[in-house]
Design an enzyme around this catalytic site. Structure first.
Site, short mmCIF file in Angstrom:
data_model
loop_
_atom_site.label_atom_id
_atom_site.label_comp_id
_atom_site.label_asym_id
_atom_site.label_seq_id
_atom_site.Cartn_x
_atom_site.Cartn_y
_atom_site.Cartn_z
N CYS A 2 21.59 0.30 17.70
CA CYS A 2 21.32 1.52 16.95
C CYS A 2 20.18 2.28 17.63
CB CYS A 2 20.93 1.28 15.50
SG CYS A 2 22.19 0.44 14.55
N ARG A 27 22.96 2.63 22.84
CA ARG A 27 22.52 1.60 21.89
C ARG A 27 23.52 1.37 20.76
NH1 ARG A 27 16.64 0.59 22.16
NH2 ARG A 27 16.91 -0.37 20.15
N TRP A 74 25.36 1.04 15.65
CA TRP A 74 26.18 -0.12 16.02
C TRP A 74 26.33 -0.91 14.74
CZ3 TRP A 74 26.10 -5.49 16.28
CH2 TRP A 74 27.02 -6.06 17.16
N ASN A 100 17.33 0.52 11.97
CA ASN A 100 17.87 -0.40 12.97
C ASN A 100 17.49 -1.80 12.49
OD1 ASN A 100 18.75 -1.58 15.28
ND2 ASN A 100 17.13 -0.78 16.59
N GLY A 101 18.48 -2.64 12.23
CA GLY A 101 18.15 -3.98 11.74
C GLY A 101 19.07 -4.37 10.60
N GLU A 486 28.52 -13.60 36.89
CA GLU A 486 28.12 -12.20 36.71
C GLU A 486 29.30 -11.27 37.05
OE1 GLU A 486 26.03 -10.75 35.17
OE2 GLU A 486 25.85 -8.75 36.01
N LYS A 490 31.04 -8.68 34.40
CA LYS A 490 31.16 -7.23 34.63
C LYS A 490 32.60 -6.80 34.41
CE LYS A 490 27.91 -6.50 34.42
NZ LYS A 490 26.54 -6.86 34.27
N GLU A 493 33.67 -7.03 30.56
CA GLU A 493 33.02 -6.16 29.57
C GLU A 493 33.39 -4.69 29.71
OE1 GLU A 493 28.71 -5.95 29.62
OE2 GLU A 493 28.69 -6.25 31.77
N HIS A 509 39.20 -30.06 38.69
CA HIS A 509 39.13 -30.81 37.42
C HIS A 509 39.87 -30.10 36.29
CE1 HIS A 509 36.43 -33.55 39.37
NE2 HIS A 509 35.66 -32.53 39.73
N LYS A 608 23.71 -1.62 24.16
CA LYS A 608 22.81 -1.98 25.26
C LYS A 608 21.73 -2.98 24.85
CE LYS A 608 21.31 -1.30 29.51
NZ LYS A 608 22.09 -1.99 30.55
C1 F6R Z 1 25.93 -7.26 30.47
C2 F6R Z 1 24.69 -7.03 29.79
C3 F6R Z 1 24.25 -8.01 28.77
C4 F6R Z 1 22.72 -8.14 28.77
C5 F6R Z 1 22.26 -9.02 27.61
C6 F6R Z 1 20.77 -9.22 27.62
O1 F6R Z 1 26.17 -6.30 31.46
O2 F6R Z 1 24.02 -6.05 30.03
O3 F6R Z 1 24.86 -9.25 28.94
O4 F6R Z 1 22.32 -8.67 29.99
O5 F6R Z 1 22.64 -8.44 26.40
O6 F6R Z 1 20.09 -8.01 27.53
P1 F6R Z 1 18.58 -7.86 27.93
O7 F6R Z 1 18.48 -8.03 29.40
O8 F6R Z 1 18.20 -6.47 27.50
O9 F6R Z 1 17.82 -8.91 27.20
#
Ligand code: F6R
Length: 613
Positions: A2, A27, A74, A100-101, A486, A490, A493, A509, A608
């Site tokens: 949010c 966000r 969100w 937010n919360g 990673e 990517k 997501e 395995h 985010k």
């Molecule tokens: C994936 C991504 C998330 C963040 C995770 C932690 O691309 O961005 O997996 O890495 O939510 O976020 P931070 O780094 O802000 O604690």
């Protein structure tokens, strides 16, 4: 999660709030809304879906005023609909809130307030806050006192911004717990409030942050900050170095693509002032680390979520190899519920782009309770993860807007390398020649990253041929095993393609049963100490008809003879190789998602900063 924005000043608040929300849409994008105080009453515009729908609504039915608040959501409680969109009004429409919360005791509060006559118009937990303020205002006849009493009645963690037609000279903001930051911006005869710096960066770089349990009364001319018990607090004003342009897309189609390309700059900035090539030494003054403390460390536990945890997996290899300190990666959402074995000889190192991830902050709190030394590697200036730690390495990335993290992955890889060298130096595990070599290698990194970026069109070509795949398997070993995780993250997501990552040695395995001619197997096989092992894995995949996409070192004829597609990376010292091997995988995921016409910067269901548990 949010995004929150507020403005009070002499200008029209509506475009300022809308623009601020635009910068925060990463966000949350389930709904958006704003409220403006106009001619003595509060006008609200809000709608489900993305911000453009709110902008269209405001264009069709304009609203003007000199004080306003806005929100991009969100969803947690209540489906993403117009009626559940913030801001929420009190029964008499004299008070309005964005939040937010999660109000954990909202069912009890709602029952109480409904019995008293409050009219609820949404399914959200947030609405209880505004009814509480209205209730206490009728007793106190003072907005600040009413807000304080309301805030004290809430359970859970919150960022809250409120205003009222009864007291049109102020906005009230508060932060309780770790539901995300509240930043206050200082203008000239105008003030701003937001959940994140980019929202206000085009207006001011002078900011202060609310700590948990603090409340701000914001007027045109300044701010007063109090604890929830009414004790005054002197806010500390910081000047943000970020350039407002850094939060713009510029010539790129998406923020993610821009941020992938910004890695040469962010890696250059990561080294600036920290690497002394003449002395062959690393300096990290903000870590507050001396030789005595360094020698005392018996164990390092890296804690983080998502992409940041993948950086932590690389960090384990770096710190153990270079500094010879036992190091573990512990997923933050698991760490705190396991009664972890940490004590005053343990460093708990949190990695977080936002510095506001609820699970990471909770892990830090848990570690602090157990007496561990707390460090963090954080991008967002002034964030909670930065402030909780006794030592911090600040990622030099600038704002990262794309939901999929890219530059905030490679920067901490280098930060962890710097940390490992510093620890090795202070603990005497590195001889001078080795230390000098490790430091000299760092200087190569920005250029090596740039050479990966120069090959974007080749990566895009492979993305074109694989864009319709349904699944993908990512394999890596050793220091590049986390890059498999990673790369897969990517892809899933932003393109919604099912992707799995495995340490390549685990294939036999079980997972090798998945391989057939429809399964692209992305094999990370640069010239590192695990190269031979990776080659035999690639051969096993080929023998079973799999389509191999290899990440390989330029000029590697063996891989060239085996793989169906290759992402070439320049030869790189192996301890730094994850910085280069991940870049083609970022570009690959980006191009697949863009070719599939998906919303790269705002993938479904994600936000985010994950400020809820
Ligand atoms: C994936 C991504 C998330 C963040 C995770 C932690 O691309 O961005 O997996 O890495 O939510 O976020 P931070 O780094 O802000 O604690």
């Amino acid at each position: 999660m949010c995004g929150i924005v507020g403005y009070i000043g002499a200008k029209n608040a509506t475009p300022i709030v809308l623009n601020g929300l635009k910068r925060l849409e990463y966000r949350g994008y389930d709904s958006a809304g704003l409220a403006v105080l106009t001619n003595g009453h509060i006008e609200v515009r809000r709608d489900a879906g993305k911000l453009e729908r709110l902008a269209a609504l405001v264009e069709a039915d304009p609203v003007k005023g000199k004080i306003g608040i806005g929100h991009t959501r969100w969803a947690t409680h209540g489906e993403p609909s117009a009626r559940n969109a913030h801001p929420h009004l009190s029964t008499d429409s004299d008070f309005v809130v964005v939040h937010n919360g999660i109000v954990e005791n909202f069912l009890d509060l709602k029952e109480e307030l409904t019995a008293e006559g409050a009219v609820f118009r949404s399914d959200t937990d947030t609405e209880t806050i505004v009814h509480l303020v209205e209730r206490y205002y009728s007793l106190e006849h003072d907005m600040t006192l009413a807000a304080r009493r309301a805030l004290k009645a809430l359970k859970g963690a919150h960022g809250v911004v409120l205003m009222s037609s009864h007291e049109p000279d102020k906005i009230i903001a508060a932060r309780i717990g770790n539901a995300g930051g509240v930043v206050i911006g200082y203008g000239d005869g105008e003030m701003f409030v937001a959940s994140d710096i980019p929202a206000i960066l085009e207006h001011t770089r002078r900011v202060s942050f609310l700590e948990s349990g603090q409340m701000a009364v914001i007027r045109r001319t300044g701010v007063e900050v109090f604890t929830l018990d009414g004790q005054p607090v002197e806010p500390q004003i910081h000047t943000v170095a970020w350039d407002p342009i850094a939060a713009e897309k510029g010539e790129y189609r998406h923020f993610m693509q821009k941020e992938i390309h910004e890695q040469v700059r962010s890696l250059t900035d990561t080294l600036a002032g920290r690497v002394d090539l003449d002395e062959g030494r690393v300096r990290l003054p903000t870590l507050n680390l001396d030789e005595k403390t360094a020698r005392k460390i018996q164990k390092i536990v890296i804690t983080a979520c998502g992409t940041a945890s993948h950086a932590g997996m690389v960090g384990k290899v770096l710190i153990e190899h270079i500094a010879r300190i036992p190091t573990e990666l512990d997923i933050a959402s698991e760490f705190r519920y396991r009664d972890p074995l940490v004590d005053e000889n343990t460093v708990v190192l949190a990695i977080s782009q936002s510095g506001e991830t609820a699970d990471t902050l909770a892990a830090m709190e848990e570690a602090r309770k157990k007496g561990a030394v707390l460090w963090s590697i954080v991008n967002a200036i002034g964030s909670q993860a930065m402030r909780l730690a006794s030592g911090c390495i600040s990622m030099q990335c600038g704002p990262e807007i794309g939901v999929a993290s890219t530059k905030a992955f490679t920067a901490p890889l280098v930060d962890l390398y710097l940390l490992a060298v510093l620890l090795g130096d202070l603990r005497g595990t590195l001889d001078e020649a080795r230390r000098r070599k490790l430091v000299a290698d760092l200087a190569l990194v920005p250029d090596l990253a740039g050479r990966c970026l120069d090959r974007e069109s080749e990566v895009a070509e492979v993305a074109r041929s694989l864009k319709n795949t349904r699944d993908a398997l990512y394999l890596g070993r050793g220091i590049n095993m986390p890059i498999a995780y990673e790369g897969a993250l990517k892809l899933k997501e932003i393109s919604y393609i099912h992707a799995e990552a495995y340490p390549a040695g685990e294939m036999k395995h079980g997972p090798i049963a998945l391989v057939d001619r429809n399964m692209p197997v992305i094999s990370i096989a640069p010239l590192d100490p695990w190269y031979e092992k990776m080659i035999s894995q690639v051969e096993q995949v080929k023998a079973r008809g799999g389509v191999v996409v290899a990440v390989a070192t330029e000029g590697d004829a063996r891989v060239e003879g085996l793989a169906d597609h290759i992402f070439w990376v320049p030869e790189t010292p192996w301890l730094l190789s994850p910085v280069v091997t991940v870049i083609p995988l970022q570009m690959f995921a980006y191009h697949i998602a863009a070719l599939r016409g998906l919303d790269v910067d705002q993938p479904r269901n994600l936000a985010k900063s994950v400020t809820v548990e």
